[in-house]
Scaffold this active site. Structure first.
Site, PDB file in Angstrom:
ATOM      1  N   CYS B 117       0.886  -1.161   0.000  1.00 25.69           N
ATOM      2  CA  CYS B 117       0.000   0.000   0.000  1.00 25.69           C
ATOM      3  C   CYS B 117       0.927   1.215   0.000  1.00 25.69           C
ATOM      4  CB  CYS B 117      -0.935  -0.028   1.214  1.00 25.69           C
ATOM      5  SG  CYS B 117      -0.097  -0.043   2.802  1.00 25.69           S
ATOM      6  N   GLY B 118       0.403   2.391   0.253  1.00 23.67           N
ATOM      7  CA  GLY B 118       1.225   3.597   0.132  1.00 23.67           C
ATOM      8  C   GLY B 118       2.541   3.538   0.886  1.00 23.67           C
TER       9      GLY B 118
END
Lengths: 196, 184
Positions: B117-118
């Site tokens: 994810c980020g």
């Protein structure tokens, strides 16, 4: 679904497919280490389990025919604060790496008492051998050790892998897919001797 | 110094440096976690021979990652269990997202697999935490692993509560295709 709840050693983690790390195992961790099918344990502690008469761990190792290697760390160095020192030598790290890189070590669990600085230093040197950038090495390092001070950094920066690698007995993940000529010509791998 | 060392080479390319993505780590054999890989990490990712990537953030990943995924014929799993338009990136993962992610992970035909994810902290941490629960880890071990990847700001209680409340019996594991580390 496992029928039992597993207690991992604290700061347990997988480093690579055949290598796991963490703190000194206690009896509560044995069922977990058993399902991990650990074949080799590398201990980075001031005294070995035999000197310390750590009967639980000795019995676990014998019952599961685990190979046990002990590298005595220096308990006289400063182990706290900004100027924390290094309790392990480059020579020891080179020996440890040779064990880690051998296929027939099987599944390895490497630990120091708290799973922090000392194990992290060894893994950092392994990453250096894998040609990781220093930034990435210490990004991983500080996940496991409260800080990385100037001693830790220079120990890893000055580490030169100096080992003999037997190509047919080496685990596969070391330089996963890196071009052979990169490895043979890389300035930081000049001290490595390859044998067939 | 470097010039000396490179004398034998026909070209003076910069020295190879391996740069894994932010917060990268192996989770189990054939399963990795990380934050959003930047272009610097592509050569590292290539070495992993990834078959699939699970993207857990609501925002789209950067174009260079999408291109990398395209160029290497990697299966890309995203928007799991939600519609990106109607979601807020501050919300945690929903149970159905976690369930879908775990079912992708539990199928070794998708491996080697990268979950990201980020920043590789909370969303990835939620899914990996629930996976650990599925593996039978106790909550203390799960929480400690989660917090190890969350950086100086520390973990979110909500994530840990979510992991604690997650009902692993809703996950169907097909032993025919499950990775062997999930079956013991």
């Amino acid at each position: 679904m496992p029928s039992q709840i597993f207690v991992t050693p604290s700061v347990y983690s997988r480093v690579e497919s055949s290598l796991t790390r963490g703190s000194k195992p206690i009896a509560a961790n044995f069922p977990f280490l058993k399902v991990c099918e650990i074949n080799t344990i590398i201990a980075l502690t001031p005294t070995s389990i035999y000197e310390k008469e750590d009967d639980d761990l000795i019995k676990f190792i014998q019952d599961n025919s685990i190979k046990y290697y002990h590298f005595a760390t220096d308990s006289s160095v400063k182990n706290k604060g900004k100027n924390r020192q290094i309790p392990i030598t480059h020579e020891q790290v080179n020996k440890i790496l040779s064990i880690i890189l051998m296929k027939n070590s099987g599944n390895i669990y490497i630990y120091c008492n708290n799973g922090g600085q000392i194990t992290s230093l060894v893994i950092a040197c392994l990453r250096k051998l894998q040609l990781w950038s220093n930034v990435s090495i210490f990004d991983e390092f500080i996940c496991y050790s409260e800080s990385a001070n100037h001693n830790d950094r220079s120990f890893v920066e000055q580490f030169i892998p100096n080992i003999e690698i037997n190509r047919s007995e080496k685990i596969e993940w070391l330089w996963r897919g890196l071009n052979e000529s990169v490895i043979l010509n890389h300035p930081s791998l000049k001290q490595i001797v390859f044998v067939e | 110094m470097q010039d000396e060392d490179n004398k034998g080479n026909t070209d003076n390319k910069p020295i190879t440096r391996v740069v894994p993505p932010l917060n990268f780590s192996a989770v189990e054999n054939g399963l990795y976690r990380s934050g959003q890989p930047s272009a610097l990490s592509h050569s590292f990712l290539e070495q992993l021979n990834l078959k699939s990537v699970v993207w857990l953030a609501i925002e789209d990943p950067n174009d260079s990652l999408l291109r990398f995924i395209d160029d290497h014929d990697i299966s890309f799993f995203y928007n799991l269990g939600y519609d990106a338009m109607g979601s807020n990136s501050w919300d945690g993962l929903s149970e159905s997202s976690i369930k879908q992610a775990l079912e992708i992970i539990a199928d070794k035909r998708n491996h080697p697999l990268l979950v990201c994810c980020g920043m590789g902290r909370h969303r990835t941490g939620t899914v990996i935490g629930c996976l650990r629960k599925l593996q039978g880890w106790n909550l203390a071990s799960i929480g400690e692993e989660y917090r190890r990847y969350t950086g100086i700001k520390g973990g979110r209680i909500l994530v840990e509560l979510l992991i604690e409340a997650f009902d692993v019996s809703t996950i169907s594991i097909n032993p025919q295709v499950a990775p062997e580390w999930l079956l013991r």
